[in-house]
Motif scaffolding. Structure first.
Motif, PDB file in Angstrom:
ATOM      1  N   ARG A   1       1.685  -0.463  11.565  1.00 27.09           N
ATOM      2  CA  ARG A   1       1.511  -1.914  11.697  1.00 27.09           C
ATOM      3  C   ARG A   1       1.140  -2.275  13.130  1.00 27.09           C
ATOM      4  O   ARG A   1       0.279  -3.110  13.368  1.00 27.09           O
TER       5      ARG A   1
ATOM      6  N   GLU B   1      -6.423  -5.772   7.361  1.00 26.83           N
ATOM      7  CA  GLU B   1      -5.684  -4.752   8.113  1.00 26.83           C
ATOM      8  C   GLU B   1      -5.948  -3.368   7.539  1.00 26.83           C
ATOM      9  O   GLU B   1      -6.156  -2.406   8.272  1.00 26.83           O
TER      10      GLU B   1
ATOM     11  N   VAL C   1      -2.412  -1.292  13.821  1.00 25.53           N
ATOM     12  CA  VAL C   1      -3.364  -2.181  13.171  1.00 25.53           C
ATOM     13  C   VAL C   1      -3.461  -3.507  13.921  1.00 25.53           C
ATOM     14  O   VAL C   1      -4.547  -4.054  14.114  1.00 25.53           O
ATOM     15  N   GLU C   2      -2.318  -3.973  14.365  1.00 22.98           N
ATOM     16  CA  GLU C   2      -2.305  -5.231  15.105  1.00 22.98           C
ATOM     17  C   GLU C   2      -3.196  -5.117  16.331  1.00 22.98           C
ATOM     18  O   GLU C   2      -3.991  -5.994  16.638  1.00 22.98           O
TER      19      GLU C   2
ATOM     20  N   LEU D   1      -0.576  -3.651   3.559  1.00 21.75           N
ATOM     21  CA  LEU D   1      -1.199  -4.427   4.622  1.00 21.75           C
ATOM     22  C   LEU D   1      -2.038  -5.506   3.976  1.00 21.75           C
ATOM     23  O   LEU D   1      -2.219  -5.521   2.768  1.00 21.75           O
ATOM     24  N   SER D   2      -2.578  -6.398   4.787  1.00 22.81           N
ATOM     25  CA  SER D   2      -3.557  -7.336   4.243  1.00 22.81           C
ATOM     26  C   SER D   2      -4.863  -6.561   4.100  1.00 22.81           C
ATOM     27  O   SER D   2      -5.038  -5.515   4.722  1.00 22.81           O
TER      28      SER D   2
END
Ligand code: ADP
Ligand code: MG
Length: 620
Positions: free
Chosen positions: A539, A494, A542-543, A490-491
């Protein structure tokens, strides 16, 4: 054309710091490694406020002279290698010469040191990369490094640091790894002046394990050792009675350095195949010693991952060592107690006992045949017996890629792992009227009032939402453990969001742990979402976390996530349903407290009253 410029050293160091220094725990790792490289026999670590205020590491190693101090904090200055070739002969923990320089750039650093050759010591102070003060000082032989206010001059990074408690957890974990790797070194750890660990030198690792994890675990350890040419493997693994729901108790040390290695973790799992219940991970404290030229430690900024020249061979060595050890060990009394095993698989105690006996017989009789052929990733080589012992083999559980109807239908008919079939409720359950599906998205049925048109997705989503909410409230969400936790890159933002939301996610059956850098490990996720790959689940979660308000209430976050999961798990518009699935769906209508609206607020059903129809057809 944009101008290409050489970056100033301060910027270079800040960039380097980003890779090496993530949080106070990274300071503990780098500074203790330096102390060990300096030949210290005693290392004392003291931290204030989880290391956010201060990390101090003192050692009795070789020390540095006054002239050496400025070099120690200069970038790419090291006493440990000279030539590029040396990179493949590294016997020290450090060698890049960038830790102190990076730390000095993003903190207020004080270095005090003395060698045995001089009577007085020297001191150096660097603040945000700028030399502040240097001069003589009185100190014992050895070195003390103090790091005050990490990231004080990089506020964005400081903001990513967590609570004192969380950071202290990471500090303790870093300390634990180092102390386990070097039992012969005297270590101590203090937090806010309070002693946390005092660990005098120990002859073997068992005492250290006891100090960190208790006598019960230490007693149950099985010593293992083997040698394959230049590679020696030694240490302890716990008997099958001791296991965890996560792989974090698998400590692997390569030439004294704590490493993560998925292949070796897999080998461990294979060695215990059939001995542990699905979703359980063995506990291990293993050291691997090999000539440095057989491994590249220069592939990861914090050297947490390494590249072995012959990883297949090491895999076999680990698997072989453990399996032959298990063959020679009476594991009968070490297996999980009956009640636990029965509970976890839903079997009764007698069945659990029978399984246990079968397991022991299998472990003794058949392990060795599997051993000869097993290779990393080669699941077919694993002993076939456990398939019969448990309803599913771990690896199959790991990936249930059934396309829609199977997975979603399972959640519909209640036969699934998702939600157990609702107990019969004769009072409430209405007679299920026949219904027809039109356009693969609407169900048409009748009630006393008139004709009911149901949105199949909206209704299913609502039912799942209500049930999931109930289960979350009762702390009983069914989650599915991954045999090999899935790393998800992830970033940094994130990753931080995912880790910060850890406790909330845990309640939903999603477990995430840090895996270094901005990679997080998904260890388990809701069984309801078996058809969706775990990385995708994370993902999406997290978004949603990042899209939310700045500091959302955990309850709101939880509710949002409940909506998302139910939406994902529900049958879709366009899914063709069988007659059974349609009636299962309609039968569960009463389970939803408010079936008229899906969680997004859209209606789940429309009623065309008989009166209205009569009017439209001009009957009245
Ligand atoms: P590296 O460990 O990769 O060489 P560091 O930035 O961590 O780089 O340290 C730079 C140098 O400072 C080391 O090579 C070593 O010579 C010296 N040094 C750092 N810490 C200590 C210590 N605790 N005792 C003695 N020397 C040290
Ligand atoms: Mg170092």
């Amino acid at each position: 054309m944009p101008e290409i410029r050489q970056l100033p050293p301060g910027v270079i160091n800040k960039i380097a710091a980003g890779e090496v220094i993530e949080r106070p725990a990274s300071l503990v790792k780098e500074l203790v490694e330096n102390a060990l490289d300096a030949g210290a026999t005693r290392v004392d670590v003291a931290v204030e406020q989880g290391g956010l205020e201060l990390v101090r590491v003192s050692d009795n190693g070789c020390g540095m002279s006054a002239e050496q101090l400025p070099l120690a904090v200069a970038s790419h200055a090291t006493s440990k290698i000279r030539h590029a070739d040396d990179l493949f002969r590294v016997r020290t923990l450090g060698f890049r010469g960038e830790a102190l320089a990076s730390i000095a750039e993003v903190s207020r650093l004080v270095l005090r040191s003395r060698t045995s050759e001089t009577a007085a010591g020297a001191q150096l102070e660097v603040c945000g990369g700028e030399l502040r003060d240097a001069g003589p000082c009185g100190c014992p032989t050895g070195t003390t490094v103090e790091v005050h206010q990490l990231f004080f001059n990089t506020p964005v990074r400081r903001k990513f640091l967590r609570s004192t408690q969380t950071e202290m957890g990471h500090v303790a974990e870093a300390f634990t790894r180092l102390a386990l790797a070097f039992p012969q070194i005297h270590f101590s750890l203090r937090h806010n002046g309070r002693p946390i660990h005092e660990l005098p030198p120990a002859d073997d690792g068992r005492g250290r394990v006891a100090a960190f994890f208790g006598d019960e675990l230490a007693r149950d350890l099985i010593a293992v050792a083997s040698c394959d040419q230049d590679v020696t493997l030694s240490g302890y693994v716990a008997g099958p009675a001791q296991s965890r729901a996560h792989p974090r108790m698998q400590y692997l040390f390569l030439n004294g350095r704590a490493i993560r290695d998925r292949a070796l973790q897999h080998a461990l799992g294979e060695a215990y195949r059939g001995l542990l219940l699905t979703g359980r991970y063995p506990i291990a404290f293993l050291r691997i010693e090999m000539p440095p030229e057989l491994v590249d430690v220069n592939v990861h900024p914090t050297k947490a991952e390494v590249r072995f020249q012959d990883s297949g061979r090491l895999y076999s060595q680990l698997l072989g060592t453990l399996r032959s050890k298990f063959l020679a060990t009476d594991l009968t009394h070490r297996l999980e107690p009956a009640s636990e095993a029965g509970e976890a698989t839903g079997m009764d105690a007698r069945r659990a006992n029978a399984v246990r006996e079968e397991l022991v017989a299998w472990a003794k009789g058949e392990l060795d045949s599997a051993l000869a052929t097993a290779e990393p990733g080669d699941d077919s080589a694993a002993a076939p017996a456990p398939v019969a012992l448990f309803p599913h083999t771990p690896l199959q559980l790991n990936r249930i890629d059934r396309p829609f109807p199977a997975a979603a239908a399972a959640t519909l008919t209640g036969g699934a792992r998702t939600v157990p079939a609702a107990p019969p409720e004769p009072r409430l359950a209405p007679r299920t009227p026949p219904a027809m599906q039109v356009h693969n998205r609407y169900l048409i049925t009748e009630n006393e009032e008139g004709v009911v048109v149901i949105d199949q997705h909206a209704l299913h989503e609502r039912i799942l939402y209500e049930r999931l909410r109930e289960r979350v409230a009762g702390g009983a969400v069914e989650s599915q453990n991954l045999l090999v936790p899935e790393p998800v890159e992830l970033s940094p933002a994130e990753a931080a969001a995912a880790l910060q939301a850890g406790p909330v996610l845990e309640r939903l059956g999603i477990s995430v742990t840090a895996f270094g850098g901005s990679t997080v490990l998904v260890g388990s996720y809701p069984a309801m979402l078996a058809a969706t790959p775990p990385a995708q689940v994370l993902r999406d979660v997290v978004e949603l976390l990042l899209a939310g308000p700045r500091s959302p209430e955990p309850r709101d976050v939880l509710d949002e996530l409940l909506h998302m999961i139910s939406c994902k798990a529900a049958i879709k518009a366009g899914d063709r349903l069988s007659a059974d699935e349609i009636s299962a769906l309609l039968e569960q209508r009463h389970l939803a407290q408010d079936t008229h609206h899906c969680p997004h607020g859209r209606p789940t059903a429309l009623v065309f009253t008989r009166q209205e129809l009569d009017r439209q057809f001009k009957r009245i």
